[in-house]
Design a protein around this motif. Structure first.
Motif, PDB file in Angstrom:
ATOM      1  N   ALA A  55     -14.158  22.766   8.707  1.00 48.79           N
ATOM      2  CA  ALA A  55     -12.846  22.902   8.072  1.00 48.79           C
ATOM      3  C   ALA A  55     -12.492  21.566   7.434  1.00 48.79           C
ATOM      4  CB  ALA A  55     -11.788  23.302   9.101  1.00 48.79           C
ATOM      5  N   PRO A  56     -11.765  21.573   6.313  1.00 48.76           N
ATOM      6  CA  PRO A  56     -11.426  20.310   5.643  1.00 48.76           C
ATOM      7  C   PRO A  56     -10.355  19.540   6.399  1.00 48.76           C
ATOM      8  CG  PRO A  56     -10.398  22.151   4.514  1.00 48.76           C
ATOM      9  CD  PRO A  56     -11.278  22.751   5.563  1.00 48.76           C
ATOM     10  N   LEU A  57     -10.417  18.224   6.295  1.00 48.34           N
ATOM     11  CA  LEU A  57      -9.377  17.366   6.864  1.00 48.34           C
ATOM     12  C   LEU A  57      -8.283  17.128   5.821  1.00 48.34           C
ATOM     13  CD1 LEU A  57     -11.531  14.637   8.662  1.00 48.34           C
ATOM     14  CD2 LEU A  57     -10.403  16.619   9.703  1.00 48.34           C
ATOM     15  N   ILE A  58      -7.071  16.937   6.292  1.00 44.40           N
ATOM     16  CA  ILE A  58      -5.966  16.643   5.376  1.00 44.40           C
ATOM     17  C   ILE A  58      -6.108  15.239   4.808  1.00 44.40           C
ATOM     18  CG2 ILE A  58      -3.457  16.301   5.249  1.00 44.40           C
ATOM     19  CD1 ILE A  58      -3.143  18.592   7.220  1.00 44.40           C
ATOM     20  N   GLU A  59      -6.536  14.291   5.649  1.00 43.77           N
ATOM     21  CA  GLU A  59      -6.770  12.918   5.209  1.00 43.77           C
ATOM     22  C   GLU A  59      -8.177  12.502   5.613  1.00 43.77           C
ATOM     23  OE1 GLU A  59      -4.920  10.990   3.432  1.00 43.77           O
ATOM     24  OE2 GLU A  59      -3.108  12.242   3.350  1.00 43.77           O
ATOM     25  N   PRO A  60      -8.950  11.869   4.715  1.00 49.82           N
ATOM     26  CA  PRO A  60     -10.294  11.408   5.085  1.00 49.82           C
ATOM     27  C   PRO A  60     -10.228  10.333   6.156  1.00 49.82           C
ATOM     28  CG  PRO A  60      -9.648  10.513   2.947  1.00 49.82           C
ATOM     29  CD  PRO A  60      -8.592  11.510   3.329  1.00 49.82           C
ATOM     30  N   MET A  61     -11.333  10.183   6.906  1.00 46.11           N
ATOM     31  CA  MET A  61     -11.384   9.217   8.002  1.00 46.11           C
ATOM     32  C   MET A  61     -12.283   8.043   7.642  1.00 46.11           C
ATOM     33  SD  MET A  61     -11.623  11.643  11.332  1.00 46.11           S
ATOM     34  CE  MET A  61     -11.617  10.163  12.359  1.00 46.11           C
ATOM     35  N   ALA A  62     -11.984   6.897   8.243  1.00 45.30           N
ATOM     36  CA  ALA A  62     -12.768   5.687   7.981  1.00 45.30           C
ATOM     37  C   ALA A  62     -14.090   5.709   8.744  1.00 45.30           C
ATOM     38  CB  ALA A  62     -11.963   4.444   8.360  1.00 45.30           C
ATOM     39  N   ARG A  63     -14.085   6.287   9.948  1.00 44.96           N
ATOM     40  CA  ARG A  63     -15.317   6.337  10.732  1.00 44.96           C
ATOM     41  C   ARG A  63     -15.381   7.626  11.531  1.00 44.96           C
ATOM     42  NH1 ARG A  63     -14.606   4.342  16.090  1.00 44.96           N
ATOM     43  NH2 ARG A  63     -12.458   3.672  16.535  1.00 44.96           N
ATOM     44  N   GLU A  64     -16.592   7.980  11.922  1.00 47.18           N
ATOM     45  CA  GLU A  64     -16.835   9.254  12.598  1.00 47.18           C
ATOM     46  C   GLU A  64     -16.258   9.261  14.011  1.00 47.18           C
ATOM     47  OE1 GLU A  64     -20.732  11.725  12.426  1.00 47.18           O
ATOM     48  OE2 GLU A  64     -20.882  10.469  14.230  1.00 47.18           O
ATOM     49  N   LYS A  65     -15.770  10.429  14.431  1.00 49.21           N
ATOM     50  CA  LYS A  65     -15.275  10.628  15.793  1.00 49.21           C
ATOM     51  C   LYS A  65     -15.973  11.831  16.398  1.00 49.21           C
ATOM     52  CE  LYS A  65     -11.914   7.558  16.477  1.00 49.21           C
ATOM     53  NZ  LYS A  65     -11.863   6.658  17.643  1.00 49.21           N
ATOM     54  N   LEU A  66     -16.437  11.683  17.630  1.00 47.14           N
ATOM     55  CA  LEU A  66     -17.050  12.764  18.391  1.00 47.14           C
ATOM     56  C   LEU A  66     -16.277  12.948  19.687  1.00 47.14           C
ATOM     57  CD1 LEU A  66     -20.884  12.033  18.007  1.00 47.14           C
ATOM     58  CD2 LEU A  66     -19.667  14.017  17.123  1.00 47.14           C
ATOM     59  N   PHE A  67     -15.919  14.190  20.006  1.00 48.75           N
ATOM     60  CA  PHE A  67     -15.199  14.446  21.257  1.00 48.75           C
ATOM     61  C   PHE A  67     -15.341  15.911  21.613  1.00 48.75           C
ATOM     62  CE2 PHE A  67     -12.379  14.881  17.676  1.00 48.75           C
ATOM     63  CZ  PHE A  67     -11.639  16.022  17.926  1.00 48.75           C
ATOM     64  N   LEU A  68     -14.951  16.265  22.834  1.00 44.82           N
ATOM     65  CA  LEU A  68     -15.031  17.635  23.327  1.00 44.82           C
ATOM     66  C   LEU A  68     -13.634  18.252  23.417  1.00 44.82           C
ATOM     67  CD1 LEU A  68     -17.616  17.232  26.253  1.00 44.82           C
ATOM     68  CD2 LEU A  68     -18.048  18.106  23.947  1.00 44.82           C
ATOM     69  N   ILE A  69     -13.579  19.577  23.258  1.00 45.33           N
ATOM     70  CA  ILE A  69     -12.338  20.334  23.463  1.00 45.33           C
ATOM     71  C   ILE A  69     -12.610  21.324  24.584  1.00 45.33           C
ATOM     72  CG2 ILE A  69     -10.564  21.765  22.385  1.00 45.33           C
ATOM     73  CD1 ILE A  69     -11.503  20.757  19.685  1.00 45.33           C
ATOM     74  N   PRO A  70     -12.291  20.965  25.840  1.00 44.11           N
ATOM     75  CA  PRO A  70     -12.655  21.822  26.972  1.00 44.11           C
ATOM     76  C   PRO A  70     -11.849  23.122  27.055  1.00 44.11           C
ATOM     77  CG  PRO A  70     -11.448  19.885  27.717  1.00 44.11           C
ATOM     78  CD  PRO A  70     -11.711  19.688  26.279  1.00 44.11           C
ATOM     79  N   GLU A  71     -10.562  23.061  26.859  1.00 40.78           N
ATOM     80  CA  GLU A  71      -9.707  24.253  26.990  1.00 40.78           C
ATOM     81  C   GLU A  71      -9.327  24.765  25.604  1.00 40.78           C
ATOM     82  OE1 GLU A  71      -9.067  25.779  29.692  1.00 40.78           O
ATOM     83  OE2 GLU A  71      -9.876  24.349  31.145  1.00 40.78           O
ATOM     84  N   HIS A  72     -10.331  25.146  24.841  1.00 39.15           N
ATOM     85  CA  HIS A  72     -10.090  25.505  23.441  1.00 39.15           C
ATOM     86  C   HIS A  72      -9.332  26.823  23.299  1.00 39.15           C
ATOM     87  CE1 HIS A  72     -13.631  28.164  23.864  1.00 39.15           C
ATOM     88  NE2 HIS A  72     -14.151  27.152  24.538  1.00 39.15           N
ATOM     89  N   ARG A  73      -9.547  27.763  24.207  1.00 34.87           N
ATOM     90  CA  ARG A  73      -8.832  29.042  24.107  1.00 34.87           C
ATOM     91  C   ARG A  73      -7.343  28.852  24.378  1.00 34.87           C
ATOM     92  NH1 ARG A  73     -13.876  30.451  26.355  1.00 34.87           N
ATOM     93  NH2 ARG A  73     -15.036  31.945  25.047  1.00 34.87           N
ATOM     94  N   PHE A  74      -7.022  28.056  25.398  1.00 35.25           N
ATOM     95  CA  PHE A  74      -5.614  27.749  25.663  1.00 35.25           C
ATOM     96  C   PHE A  74      -4.999  27.009  24.483  1.00 35.25           C
ATOM     97  CE2 PHE A  74      -2.812  24.220  26.776  1.00 35.25           C
ATOM     98  CZ  PHE A  74      -1.704  24.917  27.247  1.00 35.25           C
TER      99      PHE A  74
END
Length: 411
Positions: A55-74
């Protein structure tokens, strides 16, 4: 700070979660992996299949971010109820004391904090996507429908795991074929792929078997894509060696499948492992000569099947018989409980008077439901007169791209 449209984020999360099992013994597999750089990528996996949605971002980022979304359904339900126009994501927030780091989500007046119970490094680095394609082709809506038409014939028996998917192989030129069978019935669909890259090594019986779950997810996510908006690739994946360097598998290995396409505003990739097994030579089951045939109105025959078998269908259907008379066929049900029903249907046939043949009624109804025309053409016998033991073919006389083969049963 990562900012994305709320509706697009919720849709991307829901699509990526289609492959995630609701119960996991490995906690990280219950989460979605998020990667933000020039766009936001959300990925879900069950170790055999991986879905990645962008999905597109509203604002571009300066550097990459990696993370998890554990409770994505909630999270998606909370964001939908919160009503904010955009979602702002703040990963890597430090925890208090011994508490693990958190990821913050805010949308309008809603604020959600999620503790990172798993490490992003624990996400399985399986590289399920096709890295070196042996075949890549553009798919239209008709191609996806053709693949979906054969899927009801897939086996569900674990002992014959190699039948728990759809076999796709190259025939000649741009002619490809999708096949599914459970040993009692078979469905064959022709696929014309003029832009498929040449792949002589996939000709004949040396194709790939794409598992049921992978195809179910792929078709669900790509059904609304327009003509030419999807693609299929078959080929080799990547492996990680002991030094964590990426290296191609051996050249003879075609161990991956991948479907890509558009779902609304999102780009979707569904990739996974093929079923490691040898598909049987299905061509030997297709009758090469038949001595009798029947052409019948498709709606009328469906109506007769539903009329005589509605009660039996609740018990996984009993045997259905077809008995031929002058200018008609009698569709009958005879159950062990003493229930009997018969309905006559007008048809054109050249079967011997009184010829009778039996089928699993559910298999027969599924075969008829896969046809798209107004008539059904049945082919009987093995060339030496109509008999009730040889495989029967069922097709639309106006459609040469699809074929059903059903084994009769004793009635």
């Amino acid at each position: 700070m990562i900012e994305v449209n709320s509706r697009q984020f919720r849709t991307a999360a829901a699509l990526a979660a289609r492959v995630v099992e609701t119960r996991n013994t490995i906690p990280v597999l219950g989460a979605l992996r998020a990667r933000a750089n020039g766009r936001l990528e959300l990925s879900g996996t069950d170790l055999d299949i991986e879905v990645t949605v962008t999905a597109p971002l509203i604002e571009p980022m300066a550097r990459e971010k990696l993370f998890l979304i554990p409770e994505h359904r909630f999270l998606t339900k909370a964001l939908a109820a919160g009503g904010g126009a955009s979602v702002r994501i703040s990963p890597d927030q430090p925890g208090a004391g011994d508490e693990k780091g958190k990821t913050g989500f805010s949308s309008g007046d809603l604020s959600v904090d999620m503790v990172q119970t798993s490490n992003i490094d624990d996400w399985p680095a399986q590289h399920l996507a096709v890295a070196t394609p042996a075949m890549r082709a553009t798919l239209g809506a008709d191609h996806l429908r053709q693949i979906a038409r054969v899927m009801p014939a897939m086996s569900i028996e674990e002992t014959r795991y190699y039948l728990n998917g759809v076999y796709i192989h190259h025939v000649a030129g741009w002619h490809w074929r999708a096949v599914a069978t459970d040993g009692h019935r078979m469905m064959v669909a022709e696929l014309s792929l003029p832009d498929a890259e040449p792949c002589v090594d996939m000709t004949g019986s040396d194709g790939v078997i794409i598992p049921r779950k992978g195809l179910t997810v792929a078709l669900a996510l790509l059904t609304k894509a327009g003509d030419g908006a999807s693609a299929m690739a078959l080929g080799e994946g990547l492996r990680v060696n002991a030094d964590h360097d990426l290296a191609p598998e051996k050249p003879t290995c075609r161990n991956r499948w991948q479907f890509t396409g558009a779902n609304g505003d999102h780009h979707v990739s569904i990739a996974g492992k093929v079923i490691d097994g040898t598909y049987p030579d299905y061509s030997r089951v297709i009758p090469q000569a038949q001595s009798a045939s029947m052409i019948v109105d498709l709606k009328a025959l469906r109506r007769a099947l539903n009329a005589v078998s509605w009660r039996a269908a609740q018990r996984h259907l009993r045997a259905i018989s077809l008995t031929f008379g002058k200018g008609e066929v009698s569709v009958g049900l005879a159950s062990a409980e003493g229930l009997a029903a018969t309905m006559r249907v007008a048809c054109r046939h050249d079967c011997p008077p009184g010829f009778r043949i039996g089928f699993n009624g559910q298999y027969l109804l599924t075969a008829l439901n896969a046809l798209t025309g107004e008539e059904a053409l049945f082919g009987f016998g093995g060339g030496n007169g109509a008999d009730s033991f040889s495989p029967v073919t069922i097709r639309d006389p106006a459609d040469t791209t699809f074929l059903n083969v059903i084994m009769p049963m004793r009635v």
